[in-house]
Design an enzyme around this catalytic site. Structure first.
Site, PDB file in Angstrom:
ATOM      1  N   PHE A  30      43.756  39.581  47.840  1.00 35.70           N
ATOM      2  CA  PHE A  30      42.494  39.336  47.135  1.00 35.70           C
ATOM      3  C   PHE A  30      42.100  40.582  46.356  1.00 35.70           C
ATOM      4  CE2 PHE A  30      41.376  41.145  51.216  1.00 35.70           C
ATOM      5  CZ  PHE A  30      40.359  42.041  50.928  1.00 35.70           C
ATOM      6  N   CYS A  31      41.282  40.357  45.327  1.00 36.32           N
ATOM      7  CA  CYS A  31      40.739  41.447  44.526  1.00 36.32           C
ATOM      8  C   CYS A  31      39.397  40.983  43.976  1.00 36.32           C
ATOM      9  CB  CYS A  31      41.698  41.862  43.416  1.00 36.32           C
ATOM     10  SG  CYS A  31      42.208  40.514  42.339  1.00 36.32           S
ATOM     11  N   THR A  32      38.793  41.744  43.081  1.00 37.40           N
ATOM     12  CA  THR A  32      37.424  41.452  42.659  1.00 37.40           C
ATOM     13  C   THR A  32      37.297  40.079  42.007  1.00 37.40           C
ATOM     14  OG1 THR A  32      37.131  43.814  42.259  1.00 37.40           O
ATOM     15  CG2 THR A  32      35.440  42.335  41.404  1.00 37.40           C
ATOM     16  N   ILE A  70      36.985  37.860  44.999  1.00 30.28           N
ATOM     17  CA  ILE A  70      35.834  38.083  45.876  1.00 30.28           C
ATOM     18  C   ILE A  70      34.559  37.516  45.262  1.00 30.28           C
ATOM     19  CG2 ILE A  70      34.431  39.859  47.006  1.00 30.28           C
ATOM     20  CD1 ILE A  70      36.999  41.703  46.667  1.00 30.28           C
TER      21      ILE A  70
END
Length: 343
Positions: A185-187, A214
């Site tokens: 996952f990332c922003t 996210i």
């Protein structure tokens, strides 16, 4: 930074990996349109696609998004929306890049090789599985203010360091050893597109990533059901957001661009605009004198109810991209994630 007549500004983080052979020709018309509409932020264009975060009055912003989608290659362009009380960017930039998020590995094909998307409402089930290795693909300073419980922090300072971490952790005893099932996952999702494509190119066949990143998770998953702890760093003047994408509690050090908690601001090393606990011993006396003069100008502008455009500083931990935002990891929202993106 431009003022707004509205009490609420719409912020849109967007990206898409798609072949844009004419990306150079797209730059000026897109910049002209955004400036005509009063839009600020950063958009990155490369042969591999588009990435960025832009902000403006809702009708103006949506007009720009509609224009982008008139290009058949961008017809299904997705974006993530959030609100800001004022313009989170100072100007509009459209930049030409080799990559819209910089990994530095040639021949990675996110458009066709990215891992399996997992919708936000299915994410908890995946990360609750003890056989899943959950990896936070963001940089260390982002992870430091919030992450999913139990996620692995690679402690990278730039996205281009991620491939080396994968190589190290793929060996005996590493968290990625023996064909691990990996959830990333990332922003906003863009770094995961590339990181999952990279893992698949290295022979991993159980690779998943959070659709929308996210930001989409915090927007759609109720806080009571959330596996997220802390705040999510964003690459604009809001600095961080929480559940429901409500503005967070962090500020930004104008000397080093690190996010600052309320506790950080109580430190003896914190001087607004000049230093913080992260950087107080990293700048020369001459640099600190310049920072102090800049801060004086900011305060004078504040007294005049004006904005001081010089308040924004380049980030040392983004020595580059960001872009972001953030083009490595920009300061956009295009989780260039730039301090442009988010992604």
């Amino acid at each position: 930074m431009p003022e707004s007549s509205s009490s609420s500004i719409l912020v849109a983080a967007l990206y898409k990996f798609v072949e844009l052979a004419d990306f150079r020709d797209m730059r000026q018309p897109l910049l002209d349109l955004c400036e005509a509409r009063g839009i600020t932020g950063t958009l990155l264009l490369a042969r591999e696609g588009i990435n960025g975060t832009i902000a403006g009055e809702p009708d103006a912003l949506r007009a720009v998004l509609t224009h982008l989608r008139t290009d058949p290659r961008l017809a299904d362009l997705e974006h993530k929306e959030s609100q800001a009380p004022a313009m989170p960017f100072y100007r509009m930039k459209v930049k030409l890049k080799r990559e819209i998020v910089t990994m530095g590995v040639p021949d990675i094909d996110p458009e066709n090789m990215a891992g399996t998307y997992v919708e936000p409402d299915e994410w908890n089930r995946l990360v609750d599985d003890p056989d899943t290795v959950v990896v936070d693909v963001r940089n260390d300073y982002e992870v430091g203010i919030g992450s999913f419980r139990g996620a692995v922090n690679p402690h990278t300072t730039s996205f281009s360091a991620f491939p080396q971490w994968v190589r190290e952790q793929s060996g005996e005893g590493g968290v990625l050893a023996r064909g691990a099932k990996v959830a990333m996952f990332c922003t906003g999702g863009i770094r995961c597109e590339k990181s999952t494509a990279y893992l698949r190119s290295q022979g991993f066949d159980q690779v998943f990533h959070l659709r929308g990143g996210i930001l989409k998770y915090l927007e759609t998953v109720p806080e009571a059901d959330s596996r997220w702890d802390g705040q999510c760093f964003v690459f604009d003047e809001r600095v961080s957001v929480g559940h429901g994408l409500a503005p967070g509690e962090y500020a930004l050090c104008r000397a080093c661009r690190m996010p600052l908690s309320a506790e950080d601001k109580l430190s003896e090393h914190f001087q607004e605009g000049i230093s913080c606990p992260h950087c107080h011993d990293r700048h020369t006396p001459e640099q600190k004198r310049r920072f102090a003069e800049r801060q004086r100008q900011v305060e004078l502008a504040r007294e005049r109810h004006a904005r001081h455009i010089g308040a924004r500083m380049p980030s040392p931990h983004h020595t580059r991209d960001q872009a972001s935002p953030e083009s490595k990891s920009l300061p956009t929202g295009s989780e260039g994630e730039s301090m442009t993106s988010a992604h």
